[in-house]
Write an enzyme that holds these catalytic residues in place. Structure first.
Site, mmCIF file in Angstrom:
data_model
loop_
_atom_site.group_PDB
_atom_site.id
_atom_site.type_symbol
_atom_site.label_atom_id
_atom_site.label_comp_id
_atom_site.label_asym_id
_atom_site.label_seq_id
_atom_site.Cartn_x
_atom_site.Cartn_y
_atom_site.Cartn_z
ATOM 1 C CG ASP A 90 -80.879 -45.312 -40.741
ATOM 2 O OD1 ASP A 90 -81.049 -46.477 -41.121
ATOM 3 O OD2 ASP A 90 -80.191 -44.482 -41.378
ATOM 4 C CD GLU A 104 -81.491 -52.317 -40.400
ATOM 5 O OE1 GLU A 104 -80.620 -51.858 -39.648
ATOM 6 O OE2 GLU A 104 -82.164 -51.614 -41.163
ATOM 7 C CG ASP A 116 -78.339 -46.925 -46.987
ATOM 8 O OD1 ASP A 116 -79.211 -46.053 -46.783
ATOM 9 O OD2 ASP A 116 -77.565 -47.331 -46.111
#
Ligand SMILES: *[C@@H]1O[C@H](CO)[C@@H](O)[C@H](O)[C@H]1NC(C)=O
Ligand SMILES: *[C@@H]1O[C@H](CO)[C@@H](O)[C@H](O)[C@H]1NC(C)=O
Length: 980
Positions: free
Chosen positions: A558, A561, A635
Site C-alpha cells: 500500500d 505512490e 480508498d
C-alpha cells in the site's frame, strides 16, 4: 488505507464546514479538490494549454516551429532517423532534437524524440543539483519486455523533398507519412488516415536554457514564485513557472528548468476513446475543455494517495496507464505514451470537421487529444488495430500480460483495518466456517505490526502468528500482511539501520537521505529503483528473517505512490533523487511498480528451492504492473455511487492491460446499509479481484454479521463465485496468453454494435458468454440490460429465454436476492458445483459443464484451463486446456485446445492426480425437442464407451428446455465424446 494526516483533514473539514455554514460552498467537494493540483496550478500543464490556445487563436497561420532537416533523414532496417530543428526565436536560432520512428514486426510503430543538448549532458543544473542531466530514458527498462523486433521488411515507398512514406506491418497495409516541414506524422491503414501526430501543431519540447537572472519583479498578491523573467523572450512566454514552483507550501526547486514534452494526437474519424486509467467517470472518456457535461480539466496521471476520491472526475488516482484506444464501428486503434512523469491529457471532439468525401457517408467525428508530460522523452507507440483484440495483444507483447495468479487469489478475500489479534483472526475464520461462507484469504492491515515497523508483529496482540498461520492452513486458507515502502526512522529498528547503512533509501535534493512523515511518523523510503535495494528487500522476506510468516503468508503493498503525508500533494518532492541520479519527477509514476516488483521478487525467493507464483496486491501501478500481481482501486466509500463507479473503473483496467483488479467490497470509508452491502457482494462476485474491506472507524461487517436474509444472499453470491472459479481461471489464462481483459465491455466483445460503445455498467466474464449487470442503485428491483447481438440469452438461474433484440435493452427482474446474470447462447463453460470452504478444498472436485445452445439449438463452444494453481510448472506444459464443442445438435466433444498430441507431455504429480477428476454433470440449456424421449446418452472416453443417465425437461412458461446428464464419468483432462 487512507492518506493524509487525519488531523489536517479534520481541520480542513471543520474549516469547510464553517465556510459552508456561511453558504459559500459544499464541504465534501472542497476538501478533496483543493488538496490536488488543477492544470492551471501545474506550471507545465498550464503552459502547454496556453500554447494550444495560442495555436487555436492564431488559426491557419499557426506554424509549428519543428522541422526535419531533410539531409539528416535516413531509413534502414525498419527505422527512420533524422534530426528535428526547433526554432526558438525570431533570430532563427534552433535546437536539435533527434527523432527515431521504429516500425515493429508486430505492426506497432514507435516514435521517440530526444533533445541533443541534454542527451550530451551539455547543460548546467541550478542549485548545485546532483541530478542527472539527460531526459529520463529508463522507463523502457521497467515497462517494455518484448515485441520490439524491427520490421525489416518495412519499405520506403516515397522519398520526396519534404515528405517520406514508409509501408509496414505484417500484411504491408500500414503506412506512415512523415512530413518534414513542419514535422508531422500520419499513420494510415489501407490508405486511410487513422492517427495523426502534430496535426494541430501542438508538439512542444521545452529545450534546456540557462536561467537569466534579472532583478525579481514585485510579487503580486496571490501569485506563486514569480521570478527571473527575461523580457526579451519571444511570443511573451510565461516564465513564472520555469524555475521553481510552490504548491500547498512546498517549493519545487526544478534544477533543470522547463523541460516538458507535449504532442497533439488526433484519431481521425473516431468518436470514442477509452483507457488511460485510473480515473472515476465513464469508460468512454469525456471531453476536457469545458462545455456542457464535459470536464474543465484534462485527465491527469500522477499517482497520488487521493483521500476519499470523488466520482466522475478527471482527477488523478493511485495508478497510471498512459494507454488509450480509439474506437468506431469496425475499427480500433491506439497509442501508448511511454512517459513516467506527471502527465495530463486533454480530449476534444471535433464533429463534422473532416471531409465527408474522404471518409465515406456523412460527417465524422475526430477525437483530438493533447498529451502533456513534465519531463522525459517523447516516446509513443502507435497501434493500428483493426480490432480491440489486436490492440490489447500487441500492447501485451510490449508491456507483458497478467501473471498467472495463485489460484486462491481469485477466490474471496476478507479484509479489515484491522483484525486486532491472532485470536480475532481465528475467530473470524471459525465464524466463516460456522456460517458456511467460503473464503480463501484473511488480511492484516498496518496494526499487526509493532509500532508500524514492518517485518515485526505487535507482541501483545499477535503473540503467536505461526499458530494463526497453521490454523488457516488447515482449511487451505492464507494470510496476507501489509508491507509498505516507508520505513520507520527509529533508533534500534534493524530494518531502518540497514536501510541507512547500506545507503538504499531515496535522497532529498541535496543528496541526503529523505525524511518524511507517514504512518509510523518520521520515515525513510526504500529506493526500489536500485538493484541492490531489490536484493536487500528480498532478504527481509525470508521465512527466518520475517519471523511469524510461513508458506501461506502473502503480501499487500500500500502507500507506494508513494504516500508522504507532509509532501506536496501527499507525495514525494519532485526534486528528490533516486538511484542513478534521476529526479523523482522523472519516474514518479513508476515508483509504485518498482516497489511492487521488489516485493514480488522477494516473495518468490523466500526459501531456497521453493518455486511458487507470488501474490502481491498493489495500490499504485503503471503500465507493466500487470506482470506482478493484482491492484485495487484504493480508498472508496460505502455509497451507491462508489459501487456503480467501480464498474467502469475495472472495465477500463481490463482493456488497459491490467485486468486483475477489484474495488473494496462494501466501500472502505463509512458504513454500508445492508442492502448496499448485499448488492456490493453481488457485484464483487464479478470483480477479477474480490476483497471485502473496511476502515478502522467502520463497524464490523463480516458477511455473517449482516443477519438474514442478507447473510444468506451474500453467501449465495460467494458460492456463485466459487462455483465459477474454473471459468474465471480460464479467463485469467486467456489474459495471460494474449492480454485479453478478464471482464469485457460491450465495445470489446461486439466492436461493430454502436449502441454498446458507451455501455459501461455491464460486462461479459471472459469468453464464457456470461453477461452480468450488477444492481448499483438503492431499492432497484429490475434493470435493463443492453443486448449487443441477436443470439439467444437465457437467465443464468432459471433458464428463462429472454425476449431480446439486438441493440435493444431487455428488462429483467432483480429483487435483492437476484443478480442479473444471463447466458449468451453458443457457449460452454466449466463449473465446480460442490460448495466448499475454500478453493484449495475444491482442488480435486469434479466438474460440471454448462452448455447454452445457440439460437438454432445446434451448437456451442467453450474452454477450460486448469493447472496446479501454485507453481510455474504450467510453463513446462503441466496444465489441462480443453476445448469443448457441441455440434450438429447432438455431439459434444472435448479435445486439447492447443492441438497437443496425447502423451506429448510427461505427466507430473498434479496431472497424474487430475486423471481421477471427471466431468460429473453436463447441463444443456436450450436442449432440442428431439431429445425429449431420451433417458441416456453414449459417452466415448479414452478408456471405452458407456452410457450415462439423462433427464430432459421440456420448455415451459418462457423457460427453455434443458437436459441434465449425470455421472458422466469422462476424464476432464482427456478426449471424450458425448452423443445425445
Ligand atoms: C483553474 O482551472 C479551474 C478549472 O479546472 C477553474 O475553475 C479556475 O477558475 C482556474 N483558475 C484560474 C486562476 O484560472
Ligand atoms: C523486478 O525487476 C528486476 C529488474 O528489472 C527484474 O530482473 C525482475 O525480474 C523483476 N521481478 C519480477 C518479479 O518481475
Amino acid at each position: 488505507m487512507p492518506s493524509s494526516t487525519r488531523l489536517s483533514v479534520r481541520w480542513t473539514a471543520w474549516l469547510c464546514l464553517f465556510i459552508s455554514f456561511l453558504g459559500l460552498f459544499s464541504p465534501a467537494f472542497a476538501v478533496k479538490e483543493n488538496d490536488f493540483k488543477k492544470c492551471n496550478q501545474s506550471g507545465f500543464c498550464k503552459r502547454n494549454r496556453a500554447y494550444a490556445d495560442t495555436a487555436v487563436a492564431t488559426g491557419s497561420s499557426w506554424q509549428s516551429p519543428y522541422n526535419v532537416v531533410a539531409d539528416s533523414a535516413h531509413f534502414k532496417d525498419g527505422q527512420f532517423q533524422a534530426t528535428i530543428l526547433k526554432t526558438i526565436n525570431d533570430q532563427g536560432e534552433t535546437v536539435r532534437l533527434p527523432v527515431t520512428v521504429s516500425f515493429l514486426k508486430n505492426g506497432a510503430a514507435r516514435v521517440t524524440v530526444d533533445e541533443e543538448k541534454r542527451q550530451k549532458k551539455d547543460i548546467e543544473l541550478r542549485h548545485n543539483s546532483k541530478a542527472r542531466k539527460e531526459r529520463y530514458n529508463e522507463a523502457e527498462k521497467w515497462v517494455i519486455v518484448g515485441g520490439t523486433a524491427l520490421d525489416t521488411e518495412a519499405k520506403l515507398t516515397y522519398e520526396g523533398k519534404s515528405q517520406w512514406t514508409i509501408k509496414y506491418g505484417p500484411s504491408s497495409n500500414l503506412e506512415a507519412v512523415i512530413e518534414f516541414s513542419p514535422f508531422s506524422l500520419d499513420f494510415k491503414r489501407d490508405g486511410a488516415s487513422q492517427i495523426k501526430f502534430n496535426d494541430r501543431g501542438l508538439l512542444n519540447m521545452e529545450h534546456w536554457r540557462p536561467k537569466v537572472d534579472k532583478p525579481a519583479p514585485e510579487k503580486k498578491e496571490g501569485e506563486e514564485a514569480k521570478e527571473g523573467e527575461t523580457p526579451e523572450e519571444p511570443k511573451g512566454e510565461d516564465e513564472s513557472t520555469w524555475w521553481d514552483e510552490t504548491f500547498g507550501g512546498n517549493t519545487d526547486s526544478k534544477p533543470r528548468g522547463p523541460e516538458s514534452v507535449a504532442l497533439d494526437i488526433s484519431f481521425v474519424g473516431y468518436d470514442h476513446v477509452y483507457g488511460i486509467p485510473s480515473h472515476t467517470g465513464p469508460l468512454s472518456l469525456k471531453e476536457t475543455r469545458g462545455g456542457d457535461g464535459n470536464y474543465a480539466d484534462p485527465y491527469r496521471l500522477y499517482n497520488l494517495d487521493v483521500f476519499e476520491y470523488i466520482l466522475d472526475s478527471p482527477m488523478t488516482l493511485y495508478g497510471a496507464i498512459p494507454f488509450m484506444q480509439a474506437h468506431r464501428k469496425d475499427s480500433t486503434v491506439g497509442v501508448f505514451w511511454l512517459n513516467s512523469a506527471e502527465t495530463w491529457i486533454d480530449i476534444t471532439k471535433a464533429k463534422g470537421h473532416t471531409n465527408p468525401l474522404a471518409l465515406g457517408i456523412g460527417a465524422k467525428t475526430n477525437t483530438q487529444t493533447h498529451w502533456i508530460s513534465e519531463s522525459g522523452l517523447l516516446d509513443v507507440f502507435v497501434f493500428l488495430g483493426p480490432t480491440p483484440q489486436d490492440i490489447t495483444k500487441t500492447y501485451g507483447e510490449l508491456t507483458g500480460t497478467t501473471a498467472m495468479p495463485q489460484e486462491f487469489a481469485i477466490g474471496y478475500h476478507q479484509c479489515r483495518w484491522n483484525y486486532i489479534s491472532d485470536d480475532d483472526v481465528k475467530d473470524v475464520d471459525r465464524k466463516m466456517d460456522k456460517f458456511k461462507i467460503p473464503y480463501d484469504v484473511i488480511w492484516l492491515d498496518i496494526e499487526y505490526t509493532d509500532g508500524k515497523k514492518y517485518f515485526t508483529w505487535d507482541p501483545n496482540m499477535f503473540k503467536d502468528p505461526i499458530s494463526m498461520g497453521k490454523h488457516l492452513d488447515e482449511r487451505g486458507r492464507k494470510l496476507v500482511t501489509i508491507i509498505d515502502p516507508h520505513i520507520k526512522n527509529e533508533e534500534g529498528y534493524h530494518v531502518v539501520s540497514e536501510l541507512k547503512s547500506k545507503d538504499l533509501a531515496v535522497k532529498n535534493k541535496d543528496g541526503e537521505i529523505f525524511d518524511g512523515w507517514c504512518w509510523p511518523g518520521s520515515s525513510h523510503w526504500l529506493d526500489a529503483f536500485n538493484p541492490t535495494a531489490i536484493s536487500w528487500w528480498a532478504s527481509l522476506f525470508k521465512y527466518d528473517a520475517f519471523k511469524g510468516t510461513m508458506e501461506n503468508t502473502w503480501i499487500w503493498n500500500d502507500m507506494n505512490e508513494p504516500s508522504v503525508f507532509n509532501g506536496p500533494e501527499t507525495t514525494m518532492p519532485k526534486d528528490n533523487l533516486h538511484h542513478g541520479g534521476w529526479e523523482h519527477r522523472d519516474l514518479h509514476n513508476l515508483n509504485g511498480l518498482t516497489f511492487h516488483n521488489a516485493t514480488a521478487s522477494a516473495v518468490v525467493s523466500r526459501k531456497k528451492g521453493e518455486v511458487r507464483r507470488p501474490f502481491v496486491l498493489t495500490r499504485s501501478f503503471f503500465a507493466g504492473s500487470q506482470r506482478l500481481g493484482a491492484m485495487w482501486t484504493g480508498d472508496n466509500e460505502a455509497s451507491w455511487g462508489h459501487l456503480g463507479g467501480s464498474l467502469p473503473m475495472l472495465l477500463s483496467q481490463g482493456i488497459s492491460g491490467f485486468p486483475f483488479s477489484g474495488a473494496d467490497v462494501g466501500g472502505f470509508f463509512g458504513d454500508p446499509d445492508k442492502d448496499l452491502q448485499t448488492r456490493w457482494y453481488q457485484a464483487g462476485a464479478f470483480y477479477p479481484f474480490f476483497r471485502g474491506h473496511a476502515h478502522i472507524d467502520a463497524r464490523r461487517r463480516e458477511p455473517y454479521l449482516a443477519g438474514e436474509p442478507y447473510t444468506a444472499i451474500i453467501t449465495a453470491a460467494l458460492r456463485l463465485r466459487y462455483s465459477l472459479l474454473p471459468a474465471w481461471y480460464t479467463a485469467f489464462y486467456q489474459a495471460h496468453r494474449d492480454g485479453t481483459p478478464i471482464i469485457r465491455p460491450m465495445f470489446y466483445t461486439h466492436p461493430t454494435e454502436e449502441g454498446g460503445f458507451d455501455v459501461d455498467d455491464q460486462l461479459f466474464v471472459g469468453g464464457t458468454g456470461i453477461l452480468v449487470k450488477p444492481i448499483v442503485e438503492q431499492g432497484k428491483e429490475e434493470t435493463d440490460i443492453f443486448i449487443p447481438d441477436d443470439e439467444v440469452y437465457y437467465d443464468y438461474f432459471t433458464y428463462e429465454v429472454l425476449p431480446t433484440h439486438k441493440g435493444k435493452r431487455v428488462t429483467v427482474s432483480a429483487p435483492l436476492d437476484k443478480i442479473p446474470v444471463l447466458m449468451r447462447g453458443g457457449h460452454i463453460f466449466p463449473r465446480r458445483d460442490k460448495p466448499r470452504r475454500s478453493s484449495a478444498l475444491m482442488r480435486w472436485d469434479d466438474y460440471t459443464l454448462v452448455v447454452a445452445l445457440d439460437r438454432d439449438g445446434k451448437s456451442a463452444e467453450g474452454e477450460l484451463y486448469a493447472d496446479d494453481g501454485d507453481s510455474f510448472e504450467f510453463e513446462g506444459g503441466q496444465y489441462i486446456h480443453r476445448k469443448f464443442v457441441l455440434a450438429g445438435g447432438h455431439t459434444l466433444t472435448s479435445v486439447d485446445a492447443e492441438g497437443l498430441e496425447k502423451g506429448s507431455v510427461k505427466e507430473g504429480d498434479w496431472m497424474k492426480e487430475m486423471r481421477k477428476v471427471n466431468v460429473d454433470r453436463v447441463i444443456v440449456v436450450g436442449a432440442p425437442k428431439e431429445w425429449k424421449d431420451k433417458k441416456e446418452v453414449t459417452v466415448e472416453g479414452e478408456d471405452g464407451t458407456w452410457t450415462a443417465e439423462m433427464d430432459y425437461n421440456p420448455a415451459a412458461k418462457g423457460r427453455a428446455a434443458f437436459a441434465v446428464v449425470r455421472k458422466v464419468g469422462a476424464r476432464i483432462g482427456g478426449d471424450f465424446r458425448i452423443v445425445f
